[in-house]
Scaffold this active site. Structure first.
Site, mmCIF file in Angstrom:
data_model
loop_
_atom_site.group_PDB
_atom_site.id
_atom_site.type_symbol
_atom_site.label_atom_id
_atom_site.label_comp_id
_atom_site.label_asym_id
_atom_site.label_seq_id
_atom_site.Cartn_x
_atom_site.Cartn_y
_atom_site.Cartn_z
ATOM 1 C CB SER A 149 9.961 11.119 -55.562
ATOM 2 O OG SER A 149 9.123 11.538 -56.737
ATOM 3 C CE LYS A 187 11.173 12.756 -59.269
ATOM 4 N NZ LYS A 187 10.104 11.972 -59.635
#
Length: 228
Positions: A149, A187
């Site tokens: 991701s 993230k």
């Protein structure tokens, strides 16, 4: 090709033979070359003998004979060429590699760059990382990345990320975020009012929004190690 010390010793022996007719003693050679022990002189003489520049004459004290000289030494005005550290000169345009100061930090397991995985709890082993990665004060730890991701931020599956432990973050920082005290993920952090956005760096993954009390920052990305 001779090293600096080999050239210096050969030149010193030649000068003494030209001046006195006899070679210098081992003590004189050791002092002239600023070596700590005679064993260093023995190694240099052996190297010169193996390369055919000198010959030790058996059963005679201090008996050294010069058989040949490097071409450079036969030219007027010769002085021994300095080769740093007694190593051959670097190839043209070669880059000098500076020593890297490395430190060990704990490897805390895997961190998800995708769907969050269980929170990191215990160190499994230590890994060595360049000291330059350990920015600022505070503790650091390492995590293995699982998932893709964050691939557009240059973080691939299987990379090792170096994290500085801290509980706060600025918008845009890549952080280790603990979600609901149960799931850890890697993230990009953004605060939007009372909400926290955890952004992926891969269009295949959606940004996740949480009330700020549900997200705890456990550290900020400061380095990355990749194996090929």
């Amino acid at each position: 090709m001779l090293t600096r010390k080999q050239l210096e010793l050969l030149d010193f022996i030649k000068q003494r033979l030209d001046r006195d007719g006899v070679p210098p003693s081992f003590d004189e050679m050791k002092e002239a070359l600023d070596l700590r022990s005679k064993s260093g002189i023995h190694r240099l003489i052996t190297a010169l003998e193996e390369r055919g520049f000198i010959r030790r004459m058996a059963h005679r004290a201090r008996a050294l004979e010069i058989l040949k000289l490097p071409e450079a030494m036969e030219r007027p005005g010769f002085s021994p060429r300095v080769i740093d550290g007694d190593r051959p000169p670097l190839p043209r345009n070669a880059l000098v590699i500076e020593p890297v100061h490395a430190l060990e930090i704990p490897m805390m397991g895997r961190i998800a760059a995708g769907v969050p995985i269980e929170a990191i709890a215990h160190a499994s082993h230590n890994v060595a990382v360049p000291g330059s990665m350990l920015s600022g004060k505070g503790q650091h730890y390492a995590l293995e990345v699982k998932g893709d991701s964050m691939i557009e931020a240059g973080i691939n599956d299987g990379d090792i990320v170096v994290i500085r432990e801290q509980s706060t973050a600025e918008n845009g920082d890549i952080v280790v975020a603990l979600v609901e005290d149960a799931e850890a993920t890697l993230k990009r952090f953004r605060r939007k009012g009372g909400m926290i956005a955890l952004e992926a760096a891969n269009p295949a993954y959606e940004t996740r929004l949480f009330p700020d009390h549900m997200v705890k920052v456990q550290g900020r990305l400061v380095g990355l190690i990749r194996s090929y």
